[in-house]
Design a protein around this motif. Structure first.
Motif, PDB file in Angstrom:
ATOM      1  N   ASP A   1       0.868  -1.188   0.000  1.00 28.07           N
ATOM      2  CA  ASP A   1       0.000   0.000   0.000  1.00 28.07           C
ATOM      3  C   ASP A   1       0.896   1.226   0.000  1.00 28.07           C
ATOM      4  O   ASP A   1       1.810   1.330   0.822  1.00 28.07           O
ATOM      5  CB  ASP A   1      -0.877   0.032   1.259  1.00 28.07           C
TER       6      ASP A   1
ATOM      7  N   PHE B   1       3.943   3.962   3.492  1.00 22.23           N
ATOM      8  CA  PHE B   1       4.178   2.700   2.801  1.00 22.23           C
ATOM      9  C   PHE B   1       3.982   1.569   3.794  1.00 22.23           C
ATOM     10  O   PHE B   1       4.475   1.626   4.908  1.00 22.23           O
ATOM     11  CB  PHE B   1       5.628   2.694   2.280  1.00 22.23           C
ATOM     12  N   GLN B   2       3.247   0.552   3.374  1.00 17.15           N
ATOM     13  CA  GLN B   2       3.193  -0.656   4.183  1.00 17.15           C
ATOM     14  C   GLN B   2       3.041  -1.846   3.265  1.00 17.15           C
ATOM     15  O   GLN B   2       2.575  -1.720   2.129  1.00 17.15           O
ATOM     16  CB  GLN B   2       2.081  -0.610   5.232  1.00 17.15           C
TER      17      GLN B   2
ATOM     18  N   LYS C   1       0.459 -10.215   7.569  1.00 16.56           N
ATOM     19  CA  LYS C   1       0.057  -9.132   8.449  1.00 16.56           C
ATOM     20  C   LYS C   1      -1.451  -9.039   8.447  1.00 16.56           C
ATOM     21  O   LYS C   1      -2.082  -9.069   7.408  1.00 16.56           O
ATOM     22  CB  LYS C   1       0.643  -7.838   7.905  1.00 16.56           C
ATOM     23  N   LYS C   2      -2.051  -8.932   9.630  1.00  9.86           N
ATOM     24  CA  LYS C   2      -3.500  -8.822   9.682  1.00  9.86           C
ATOM     25  C   LYS C   2      -3.848  -7.396  10.079  1.00  9.86           C
ATOM     26  O   LYS C   2      -3.109  -6.723  10.778  1.00  9.86           O
ATOM     27  CB  LYS C   2      -4.067  -9.786  10.730  1.00  9.86           C
ATOM     28  N   PRO C   3      -4.966  -6.943   9.638  1.00  9.99           N
ATOM     29  CA  PRO C   3      -5.337  -5.564  10.024  1.00  9.99           C
ATOM     30  C   PRO C   3      -5.543  -5.498  11.524  1.00  9.99           C
ATOM     31  O   PRO C   3      -5.945  -6.484  12.150  1.00  9.99           O
ATOM     32  CB  PRO C   3      -6.630  -5.322   9.253  1.00  9.99           C
TER      33      PRO C   3
END
Lengths: 293, 243
Positions: free
Chosen positions: B171, B186-187, B241-243
């Motif tokens: 993202d 940025f992720q 990675k989870k939200p």
């Protein structure tokens, strides 16, 4: 030629009279959302950002009311992407700069969000970067436009004072029921203290919603910005607002603590107030250093 | 054969000197854009990489989008698209270009996020073949000075002689100042990738349950029950990675 000049003067006069009226605050705008910087320059302290969130009870039937019913400091550590929400009950008895001592929500009446921010800075030692103030209509409008917020209820919440009528379980609260939830206090065992904690839970629910939407589409931050600006008068540049939104969207709700300052009930003269317990200083110190709870 | 005259000797000597000099210059001073270092590709040789599939759309829409806004958004999308392609082509195909691209395209804060995320592939990978690369870019309808992009790249290759495949979802949040776009946030979510198996539609559910295990199924079951503790074949830094 003369007719044209008269017409031009009339047009200019009309615009000069009308434009300020269009921009003038009306009854509904008094209860919308406003935001601004606390200090002239935005200088995050070692990657930490603190935002003062104020809920006032201004509404269209009472637009000039400026009592703060909700007072929270939201902090985020941009290096670890963790944060915390520190809640202050509205009857907290504090020293208000230039106005002696009184309930903390009176600071908003005396000097607006800036004085409230400075009061909190003096109590906690935290440098607050931004303030955001929300009235009833603005709050309902934003929550409705965003599609509601999901909150889990271990027990049903029925509050005659706020009109909350929420069954147990995970519920999606629209604008009206969200307002009822964050205003409910009479049915809560801890009264206003419990209400402060619930308001922190709501903010975390909002964060969870933002992060969930951004996970699917990072451009959701732009939609949230558009919705906020529709209901808000902001003294924060759009670029800074965007940056704050991007940062917030990268914080997991699990990494945000929700703490109400420890207080004890007492009296100041005839007025029922709450006093800050000494152990709150450790919380302030931790929050100031790490922006996490 | 008659010997060349002095003039001809000088001419031959000059031509040889120019050729040798040009060769030495090309060796010492790498060719490329301006002062850019030569791109060193880790792509599988002779393999054609798939085209980018990029969509752009207006973002932050709460009312209708006017024609002028659409034009402005399209213009900025045309400016953004090559930058995003260049960034992810560098990450996956030309790793020696990453530092230069990031330095020009990222803000300081975003660069820290990028380094912390350990995006990209390990150093010793080779024979990279990109399976799919897509991007969805949303440009802010009010002013077209802010944008967000979701980029997915699926690639496979060799690491120390072993095959691997990785999926990366990134993202990006971008802001435009003085006509220059910069990444301000940025992720990334990066994980090993396996192609999903297609269900056998010709057989009933009962037949599928009662059928003998296929060779592929047996391999899958033995892999699942493997307790040797060998690391999973994945790119370095892969994690979900989870939200």
């Amino acid at each position: 030629m003369i007719k044209r000049s008269i017409g031009l003067v009339a047009l200019v006069a009309t615009v000069a009279v009308t434009v300020p009226l269009i921009g003038a605050p009306d009854a509904t705008q008094a209860s919308s959302v406003t935001a601004g910087r606390v200090h002239a320059q935005f200088q995050p302290t070692d990657g930490k950002i603190f935002v003062l969130v104020i809920g006032n009870d201004a509404r269209s039937g009472n637009p000039n009311s400026s009592r703060a019913d909700a007072i929270h400091i939201a902090g985020i550590d941009t290096k670890s992407m963790r944060g915390g929400i520190l809640n202050f009950p509205r009857d907290t008895y504090v020293s208000i700069p230039g106005h002696g001592s009184g309930r903390i929500n009176e600071a908003l009446t005396y000097g607006g969000p800036q004085l409230l921010a400075r009061t909190l800075e003096k109590i906690t030692g935290i440098r607050i970067d931004y303030w955001v103030m929300v009235g009833f209509e603005g709050f309902q409008g934003i929550v409705s436009a965003l599609g509601g917020v999901r909150i889990h209820f271990n027990e049903p919440l029925f509050d005659t004072g706020s009109g909350a009528h929420i069954r147990a379980g995970t519920r999606r609260l629209g604008g009206k029921s969200s307002l009822a939830f964050v205003r409910a206090r009479k049915s809560l065992p801890s009264g206003d203290i419990g209400r402060s904690t619930n308001q922190g839970r709501f903010l975390i629910g909002l964060l969870r919603k933002l992060r969930g939407e951004v996970h699917t589409n990072p451009a959701s931050v732009l939609r949230w910005m558009a919705v906020t600006r529709r209901f808000a008068r902001l003294d924060i540049p759009a670029d800074e607002l965007f940056r704050l939104g991007v940062l917030a969207s990268q914080v997991s709700a699990r990494d945000v603590g929700n703490v109400t300052i420890p207080v004890r009930i007492g009296f100041a003269g005839a007025a029922s107030v709450v006093f800050i317990e000494p152990r709150a200083q450790d919380i302030f110190k931790r929050f100031r250093k790490t922006a996490r709870l | 054969m008659p010997r060349p005259t002095t003039g001809k000797r000088l001419l031959i000597g000059a031509i040889v000197a120019v050729i040798v000099g040009a060769g030495a210059l090309a060796f010492v001073w790498p060719l490329g854009e301006g002062d850019a270092p030569r791109r060193i590709s880790i792509a599988a040789p002779g393999v054609r990489q798939p085209r980018w599939r990029i969509t752009t759309e207006p973002a932050g829409v709460i009312h209708s989008v006017h024609r002028d806004d659409r034009r402005r958004i399209q213009r900025q999308a045309r400016a953004l698209t090559p930058r995003i392609r260049r960034l992810f082509n560098a990450i996956f195909l030309y790793p020696n270009q990453v530092a230069r691209v990031v330095n020009r395209f990222f803000s300081e804060e975003a660069e820290v996020s990028l380094k912390r995320s350990k995006a990209g592939l390990p150093r010793r990978v080779s024979d990279i073949k990109i399976m799919r690369r897509t991007a969805r870019i949303g440009v802010d309808v009010s002013g077209a000075t802010r944008a967000a992009a979701k980029v997915r790249v699926i690639a496979k290759g060799l690491l120390n002689g072993e095959r691997f495949a990785v999926r990366q979802d990134a993202d990006l949040w971008l802001a435009r100042k003085a006509r220059r776009w910069k990444v301000i946030g940025f992720q990334i979510d990066q994980a090993p990738w396996r192609r999903a198996t297609q269900p056998d539609k010709a057989r009933t559910g009962r037949q599928r349950r009662d059928s003998d295990p296929s060779e592929g199924g047996a391999k899958e079951r033995s892999r699942r029950s493997d307790r040797s503790g060998r690391p999973e074949r994945s790119a370095k830094g892969a994690r979900s990675k989870k939200p």
